[in-house]
Design an enzyme around this catalytic site. Structure first.
Site, mmCIF file in Angstrom:
data_model
loop_
_atom_site.group_PDB
_atom_site.id
_atom_site.type_symbol
_atom_site.label_atom_id
_atom_site.label_comp_id
_atom_site.label_asym_id
_atom_site.label_seq_id
_atom_site.Cartn_x
_atom_site.Cartn_y
_atom_site.Cartn_z
ATOM 1 N N CYS A 118 -19.000 -64.610 21.226
ATOM 2 C CA CYS A 118 -17.645 -64.066 21.144
ATOM 3 C C CYS A 118 -17.266 -63.794 19.684
ATOM 4 C CB CYS A 118 -16.670 -65.047 21.777
ATOM 5 S SG CYS A 118 -14.998 -64.427 21.734
ATOM 6 N N ARG A 152 -18.425 -56.125 32.920
ATOM 7 C CA ARG A 152 -17.340 -55.191 33.267
ATOM 8 C C ARG A 152 -17.593 -54.389 34.534
ATOM 9 N NH1 ARG A 152 -17.353 -52.869 27.332
ATOM 10 N NH2 ARG A 152 -19.501 -53.554 27.638
HETATM 11 C C1 LIG Z 1 -12.370 -59.025 29.339
HETATM 12 C C2 LIG Z 1 -13.627 -59.641 28.781
HETATM 13 C C3 LIG Z 1 -13.654 -60.990 28.486
HETATM 14 C C4 LIG Z 1 -14.823 -61.582 28.003
HETATM 15 N N1 LIG Z 1 -14.845 -62.929 27.802
HETATM 16 C C5 LIG Z 1 -16.034 -63.535 27.461
HETATM 17 C C6 LIG Z 1 -16.140 -64.951 27.424
HETATM 18 O O1 LIG Z 1 -15.197 -65.705 27.705
HETATM 19 N N2 LIG Z 1 -17.354 -65.474 27.060
HETATM 20 C C7 LIG Z 1 -18.439 -64.678 26.751
HETATM 21 O O2 LIG Z 1 -19.515 -65.190 26.448
HETATM 22 N N3 LIG Z 1 -18.351 -63.349 26.818
HETATM 23 C C8 LIG Z 1 -17.184 -62.766 27.179
HETATM 24 N N4 LIG Z 1 -17.138 -61.415 27.318
HETATM 25 C C9 LIG Z 1 -18.378 -60.611 27.127
HETATM 26 C C10 LIG Z 1 -19.137 -60.490 28.446
HETATM 27 O O3 LIG Z 1 -19.563 -61.744 28.914
HETATM 28 C C11 LIG Z 1 -20.358 -59.568 28.291
HETATM 29 O O4 LIG Z 1 -21.230 -60.138 27.346
HETATM 30 C C12 LIG Z 1 -19.975 -58.168 27.824
HETATM 31 O O5 LIG Z 1 -18.864 -57.676 28.544
HETATM 32 C C13 LIG Z 1 -21.152 -57.189 27.957
HETATM 33 O O6 LIG Z 1 -21.553 -57.059 29.296
HETATM 34 P P1 LIG Z 1 -21.094 -55.788 30.189
HETATM 35 O O7 LIG Z 1 -21.427 -54.554 29.413
HETATM 36 O O8 LIG Z 1 -21.872 -55.922 31.454
HETATM 37 O O9 LIG Z 1 -19.603 -55.919 30.389
HETATM 38 C C14 LIG Z 1 -15.977 -60.789 27.774
HETATM 39 C C15 LIG Z 1 -15.940 -59.427 28.072
HETATM 40 C C16 LIG Z 1 -14.792 -58.843 28.579
HETATM 41 C C17 LIG Z 1 -14.792 -57.377 28.928
#
Ligand SMILES: Cc1cc2nc3c(=O)[nH]c(=O)nc-3n(C[C@H](O)[C@H](O)[C@H](O)COP(=O)(O)O)c2cc1C
Length: 330
Positions: free
Chosen positions: A92, A226
């Protein structure tokens, strides 16, 4: 534990209601909580933060922090609450998170992270895993990533979830950090080649079952964030194509089951929108999806909701959806 497909931890998204809802669609994916800070687990209302419905299992608890002692305590409490895995967030990039020294900025401190992981592993018997990025700022070469994982590997941690983007610390907003740094899947594939004995899970930008299948030829698992939040029924396709489950419930059957869940939750003080806000995308890509969203947005916030009202709302949604499916609305 099967980590072939998992749903990413997402703040304000993957709470217990979202996880219950997703589990109705998919029996097989591994679900993650939102990140919960170790201090909060130690000092806060543990039950409120950690309690979940047994139907959600398997569920991994994601924790954030950089104090080996507090993280170890959080891991222990997590196991007591029944979580199947404890995951440490090293990905994060938000400013608030950096100030408190956890998340992606910890990639700069591999020895501290290793101390945290060692303590966590000693405190719990469930697997301790890591979620990180491929690098940060200008430190985005493969060798640095390789060295980072080598250091952490010495703690005995076996599972690494890698978001295939670097984190730009302090420069971008969290949203920009999820979109602007380019995805570099090759770096994650190379990790698997170099660390055959580790379980490497790829994350970032995955939007279809076919993409998952393609990644699974190169790594051990794929994590989706997402795309599942915005279009949860994607998990039905994943159940079908990856887990060969031919008995996935329809969208209507899922709503039916949610009605039971909501009725029980309301008795405990949950509001309808706390559950239903997660279902806005259930009909994504279907005729009438906009009706579903509009109807929910206008109706799910009723404050003094009682069971009768829920029945009424749900009946209306179901009837309208059926009408919509045969093309009478929109
Ligand atoms: C709204 C939101 C909140 C997120 N909160 C976290 C979190 O609490 N911990 C974490 O490791 N990643 C968090 N992420 C990142 C996601 O776990 C993930 O790594 C990132 O969205 C990329 O994957 P994707 O392209 O499939 O969305 C968050 C992403 C989004 C969009």
């Amino acid at each position: 534990m099967d980590r072939k497909v998992s749903v990413a931890p997402m703040m304000d998204c993957t709470d217990r209601h979202e996880r219950f809802f997703l589990r109705l669609i998919s029996k097989n994916v591994l679900l993650y909580t939102e990140m919960i800070v170790s201090e909060a687990i130690n000092r806060g209302d543990k039950k409120k933060l950690l309690e979940f419905n047994i139907e959600e299992k398997p569920v991994a608890l994601q924790v954030g922090g950089s104090s080996p002692k507090l993280l170890a305590e959080a891991a222990k409490v997590g196991e007591e609450f029944g979580y199947d895995e404890i995951n440490l967030n090293l990905g994060c990039p938000s400013k608030k998170v950096q100030k408190n020294k956890f998340g992606a900025c910890l990639i700069k401190e591999p020895n501290l992270v290793a101390d945290c992981l060692n303590e966590m592993r000693s405190a719990t018997s469930v697997p301790v895993t890591v979620k990180t990025r491929i690098g940060y700022d200008q430190v985005d070469d493969y060798e640095s990533l390789y060295n980072f994982i080598s250091t952490l590997k010495q703690t005995g941690v076996k599972t690494f979830i890698i978001h295939a983007r670097k984190a730009m610390l302090g420069k971008f907003t969290p949203k920009q950090n999820l979109n602007i740094p380019p995805l570099k899947y090759e770096m994650v594939y190379n990790l698997k080649k170099d660390f055959q004995d580790l379980e490497i899970i790829i994350n970032g930008g995955i939007t279809s079952a076919q993409q998952v299948i393609d990644h699974l030829n190169k790594v051990d698992g794929a994590m989706i964030g997402r795309a599942v939040y915005h279009s949860p029924y994607l998990l039905a396709d994943i159940e079908n194509k990856i887990f060969k489950n031919t008995n996935v419930p329809t969208r209507e059957e899922i709503i039916e089951k949610l009605i039971f869940y909501i009725k029980n939750e309301i008795k405990k003080g949950t509001r309808i929108n706390q559950v239903m806000r997660h279902t806005l995308g259930l009909f994504h890509g279907q005729t009438g999806a906009s009706f579903w969203k509009k109807y929910l947005s206008e109706n799910m916030c009723v404050r003094d909701a009682d069971v009768k009202k829920i029945d009424h709302i749900m009946d209306k949604i179901k009837t309208r959806h059926t009408e919509t499916s045969v093309g009478r609305i929109d």
